[in-house]
Write a protein that holds these residues in place. Structure first.
Motif, PDB file in Angstrom:
ATOM      1  N   ARG A 253      -5.514   8.888  -5.629  1.00 53.12           N
ATOM      2  CA  ARG A 253      -5.354   8.424  -7.008  1.00 53.12           C
ATOM      3  C   ARG A 253      -3.895   8.565  -7.445  1.00 53.12           C
ATOM      4  O   ARG A 253      -3.216   9.498  -7.020  1.00 53.12           O
ATOM      5  CB  ARG A 253      -6.255   9.212  -7.960  1.00 53.12           C
ATOM      6  CG  ARG A 253      -7.729   8.873  -7.755  1.00 53.12           C
ATOM      7  CD  ARG A 253      -8.615   9.645  -8.724  1.00 53.12           C
ATOM      8  NE  ARG A 253     -10.018   9.277  -8.560  1.00 53.12           N
ATOM      9  CZ  ARG A 253     -10.612   8.289  -9.186  1.00 53.12           C
ATOM     10  NH1 ARG A 253      -9.919   7.546 -10.043  1.00 53.12           N
ATOM     11  NH2 ARG A 253     -11.887   7.998  -8.996  1.00 53.12           N
ATOM     12  N   LEU A 254      -3.456   7.634  -8.253  1.00 42.51           N
ATOM     13  CA  LEU A 254      -2.089   7.660  -8.759  1.00 42.51           C
ATOM     14  C   LEU A 254      -1.985   8.718  -9.859  1.00 42.51           C
ATOM     15  O   LEU A 254      -2.844   8.787 -10.741  1.00 42.51           O
ATOM     16  CB  LEU A 254      -1.710   6.287  -9.319  1.00 42.51           C
ATOM     17  CG  LEU A 254      -0.242   6.052  -9.677  1.00 42.51           C
ATOM     18  CD1 LEU A 254       0.637   6.171  -8.439  1.00 42.51           C
ATOM     19  CD2 LEU A 254      -0.074   4.674 -10.309  1.00 42.51           C
ATOM     20  N   GLU A 255      -0.956   9.542  -9.789  1.00 42.10           N
ATOM     21  CA  GLU A 255      -0.807  10.637 -10.755  1.00 42.10           C
ATOM     22  C   GLU A 255      -0.209  10.149 -12.068  1.00 42.10           C
ATOM     23  O   GLU A 255       0.925  10.449 -12.414  1.00 42.10           O
ATOM     24  CB  GLU A 255       0.060  11.756 -10.154  1.00 42.10           C
ATOM     25  CG  GLU A 255      -0.569  12.466  -8.964  1.00 42.10           C
ATOM     26  CD  GLU A 255      -1.891  13.135  -9.320  1.00 42.10           C
ATOM     27  OE1 GLU A 255      -2.038  13.611 -10.466  1.00 42.10           O
ATOM     28  OE2 GLU A 255      -2.774  13.175  -8.459  1.00 42.10           O
ATOM     29  N   VAL A 256      -0.998   9.355 -12.779  1.00 44.00           N
ATOM     30  CA  VAL A 256      -0.643   8.873 -14.120  1.00 44.00           C
ATOM     31  C   VAL A 256      -1.900   8.997 -14.971  1.00 44.00           C
ATOM     32  O   VAL A 256      -2.985   9.222 -14.442  1.00 44.00           O
ATOM     33  CB  VAL A 256      -0.157   7.391 -14.085  1.00 44.00           C
ATOM     34  CG1 VAL A 256       1.116   7.262 -13.278  1.00 44.00           C
ATOM     35  CG2 VAL A 256      -1.247   6.482 -13.544  1.00 44.00           C
TER      36      VAL A 256
ATOM     37  N   GLY B  29      -5.287   8.503 -16.575  1.00 47.55           N
ATOM     38  CA  GLY B  29      -6.402   7.697 -16.085  1.00 47.55           C
ATOM     39  C   GLY B  29      -6.605   7.818 -14.586  1.00 47.55           C
ATOM     40  O   GLY B  29      -7.660   7.518 -14.066  1.00 47.55           O
ATOM     41  N   ARG B  30      -5.552   8.267 -13.874  1.00 49.88           N
ATOM     42  CA  ARG B  30      -5.578   8.465 -12.424  1.00 49.88           C
ATOM     43  C   ARG B  30      -6.317   7.345 -11.679  1.00 49.88           C
ATOM     44  O   ARG B  30      -7.355   7.550 -11.069  1.00 49.88           O
ATOM     45  CB  ARG B  30      -6.198   9.825 -12.096  1.00 49.88           C
ATOM     46  CG  ARG B  30      -5.476  10.992 -12.739  1.00 49.88           C
ATOM     47  CD  ARG B  30      -5.956  12.332 -12.242  1.00 49.88           C
ATOM     48  NE  ARG B  30      -5.550  12.558 -10.863  1.00 49.88           N
ATOM     49  CZ  ARG B  30      -6.415  12.772  -9.856  1.00 49.88           C
ATOM     50  NH1 ARG B  30      -7.707  12.741 -10.066  1.00 49.88           N
ATOM     51  NH2 ARG B  30      -5.974  12.993  -8.643  1.00 49.88           N
ATOM     52  N   PRO B  31      -5.765   6.113 -11.722  1.00 54.64           N
ATOM     53  CA  PRO B  31      -6.418   4.979 -11.046  1.00 54.64           C
ATOM     54  C   PRO B  31      -6.465   5.162  -9.530  1.00 54.64           C
ATOM     55  O   PRO B  31      -5.608   5.818  -8.940  1.00 54.64           O
ATOM     56  CB  PRO B  31      -5.538   3.789 -11.434  1.00 54.64           C
ATOM     57  CG  PRO B  31      -4.197   4.385 -11.718  1.00 54.64           C
ATOM     58  CD  PRO B  31      -4.483   5.722 -12.348  1.00 54.64           C
ATOM     59  N   ILE B  32      -7.481   4.553  -8.929  1.00 56.47           N
ATOM     60  CA  ILE B  32      -7.672   4.634  -7.475  1.00 56.47           C
ATOM     61  C   ILE B  32      -6.595   3.844  -6.737  1.00 56.47           C
ATOM     62  O   ILE B  32      -6.207   2.761  -7.156  1.00 56.47           O
ATOM     63  CB  ILE B  32      -9.062   4.078  -7.084  1.00 56.47           C
ATOM     64  CG1 ILE B  32     -10.158   4.948  -7.699  1.00 56.47           C
ATOM     65  CG2 ILE B  32      -9.234   3.997  -5.571  1.00 56.47           C
ATOM     66  CD1 ILE B  32     -11.549   4.342  -7.587  1.00 56.47           C
ATOM     67  N   LEU B  33      -6.135   4.409  -5.634  1.00 59.84           N
ATOM     68  CA  LEU B  33      -5.164   3.741  -4.761  1.00 59.84           C
ATOM     69  C   LEU B  33      -5.899   3.168  -3.548  1.00 59.84           C
ATOM     70  O   LEU B  33      -6.847   3.778  -3.040  1.00 59.84           O
ATOM     71  CB  LEU B  33      -4.092   4.731  -4.292  1.00 59.84           C
ATOM     72  CG  LEU B  33      -3.091   5.202  -5.347  1.00 59.84           C
ATOM     73  CD1 LEU B  33      -2.347   6.425  -4.840  1.00 59.84           C
ATOM     74  CD2 LEU B  33      -2.105   4.082  -5.690  1.00 59.84           C
ATOM     75  N   TYR B  34      -5.469   1.994  -3.101  1.00 53.63           N
ATOM     76  CA  TYR B  34      -6.098   1.350  -1.944  1.00 53.63           C
ATOM     77  C   TYR B  34      -5.097   1.160  -0.816  1.00 53.63           C
ATOM     78  O   TYR B  34      -3.908   0.920  -1.051  1.00 53.63           O
ATOM     79  CB  TYR B  34      -6.665  -0.009  -2.342  1.00 53.63           C
ATOM     80  CG  TYR B  34      -7.760   0.073  -3.375  1.00 53.63           C
ATOM     81  CD1 TYR B  34      -9.069   0.387  -3.015  1.00 53.63           C
ATOM     82  CD2 TYR B  34      -7.477  -0.139  -4.729  1.00 53.63           C
ATOM     83  CE1 TYR B  34     -10.067   0.477  -3.972  1.00 53.63           C
ATOM     84  CE2 TYR B  34      -8.481  -0.047  -5.689  1.00 53.63           C
ATOM     85  CZ  TYR B  34      -9.778   0.262  -5.300  1.00 53.63           C
ATOM     86  OH  TYR B  34     -10.758   0.356  -6.245  1.00 53.63           O
TER      87      TYR B  34
ATOM     88  N   GLN C  73       0.805  -1.224   0.000  1.00 50.00           N
ATOM     89  CA  GLN C  73       0.000   0.000   0.000  1.00 50.00           C
ATOM     90  C   GLN C  73       0.838   1.274   0.000  1.00 50.00           C
ATOM     91  O   GLN C  73       1.942   1.266   0.560  1.00 50.00           O
ATOM     92  CB  GLN C  73      -0.946  -0.003   1.201  1.00 50.00           C
ATOM     93  CG  GLN C  73      -0.266  -0.045   2.577  1.00 50.00           C
ATOM     94  CD  GLN C  73      -1.270  -0.162   3.683  1.00 50.00           C
ATOM     95  OE1 GLN C  73      -2.260   0.577   3.743  1.00 50.00           O
ATOM     96  NE2 GLN C  73      -1.055  -1.097   4.588  1.00 50.00           N
ATOM     97  N   PRO C  74       0.295   2.335  -0.642  1.00 53.28           N
ATOM     98  CA  PRO C  74      -0.928   2.362  -1.454  1.00 53.28           C
ATOM     99  C   PRO C  74      -0.685   1.693  -2.812  1.00 53.28           C
ATOM    100  O   PRO C  74       0.408   1.811  -3.368  1.00 53.28           O
ATOM    101  CB  PRO C  74      -1.230   3.844  -1.606  1.00 53.28           C
ATOM    102  CG  PRO C  74       0.113   4.500  -1.536  1.00 53.28           C
ATOM    103  CD  PRO C  74       0.924   3.671  -0.573  1.00 53.28           C
ATOM    104  N   ILE C  75      -1.725   1.011  -3.316  1.00 52.70           N
ATOM    105  CA  ILE C  75      -1.562   0.250  -4.555  1.00 52.70           C
ATOM    106  C   ILE C  75      -2.845   0.300  -5.381  1.00 52.70           C
ATOM    107  O   ILE C  75      -3.943   0.410  -4.821  1.00 52.70           O
ATOM    108  CB  ILE C  75      -1.186  -1.222  -4.216  1.00 52.70           C
ATOM    109  CG1 ILE C  75      -0.841  -2.011  -5.477  1.00 52.70           C
ATOM    110  CG2 ILE C  75      -2.281  -1.895  -3.409  1.00 52.70           C
ATOM    111  CD1 ILE C  75      -0.243  -3.388  -5.196  1.00 52.70           C
ATOM    112  N   THR C  76      -2.704   0.219  -6.692  1.00 51.49           N
ATOM    113  CA  THR C  76      -3.866   0.268  -7.586  1.00 51.49           C
ATOM    114  C   THR C  76      -4.411  -1.137  -7.850  1.00 51.49           C
ATOM    115  O   THR C  76      -3.717  -2.126  -7.632  1.00 51.49           O
ATOM    116  CB  THR C  76      -3.514   0.905  -8.942  1.00 51.49           C
ATOM    117  OG1 THR C  76      -2.567   0.051  -9.610  1.00 51.49           O
ATOM    118  CG2 THR C  76      -2.912   2.285  -8.762  1.00 51.49           C
TER     119      THR C  76
END
Length: 199
Positions: free
Chosen positions: A151-154, A156-161, A118-121
């Motif tokens: 959210r990861l700053e890439v 698509g900004r995927p959610i981080l858990y 963590q944090p991980i997508t």
């Protein structure tokens, strides 16, 4: 007069058809015990996504009836049947244990990855596990063992858990620092393997 009668019969048939679909969906959710996606349900009952959503909306209205002991949770196009929170005391008496159900193998694998990475997508979790983790993540979110933490700053900004305080309580830990390191786990596993071979 005949036209009106035909219309009435058509409406009755349509209502009966929707009730049948609602009954099927309820059975599917009851049997699986896990969240099901709208798409998955639609495939099984042979309805498109829009039609399935309409049926689900009707079901949500039904479950809002106070006399029902279960409710329908709908989130991110995933559905699950759960008991009403105000009945948890009685459910706990029946089970004579904590109402939190044991986690499935998939949920435990997913939770382990989140706890150590963590944090991980979700995509990163899927890559490590080699399979989709949507359902496991949904279950862990529902149990409040993990949470969305940004959210990861890439693109698509995927959610981080990440894990929550409930994670610590769930496993009886004092704090996140109480989790054994991966190195310790691997060393212990290595020792166990040596002992088994020597026997």
């Amino acid at each position: 007069m005949n036209n009106k009668r035909r219309i009435d019969q058509t409406e009755i048939a349509e209502v009966s058809k929707i009730d049948t679909y609602k009954s099927i969906i309820e059975s599917l959710l009851f049997v699986t015990g896990e969240p099901l996606s709208i798409r998955e349900i639609g495939t099984i009952i042979r309805c498109n996504e829009r039609e399935t959503l309409e049926i689900v909306k009707e079901m949500e209205k039904d479950y809002k009836n106070r006399s029902r002991g279960i409710k329908l949770i709908s989130s991110n196009k995933m559905l699950q049947l759960v008991t009403k929170p105000n009945n948890s005391e009685y459910v706990q008496r029946l089970l004579k244990t904590n109402v939190r159900q044991s986690l499935s193998q998939a949920a435990l694998e997913t939770l382990s990855i989140i706890a150590y990475k963590q944090p991980i997508t979700r995509v990163a979790i899927d890559e490590i596990r080699g399979v989709k983790s949507d359902r496991a993540i949904y279950t862990l979110l529902e149990k409040s063992i993990i949470k969305e933490c940004g959210r990861l700053e890439v693109p698509g900004r995927p959610i981080l858990y990440s894990t929550t305080e409930e994670f610590i309580k769930y496993f009886g830990l004092d704090s996140m620092e109480s989790i054994p390191s991966l190195e310790d786990i691997l060393n212990n596993f290595g020792e166990m393997s040596k002992n088994l071979k020597s026997e």
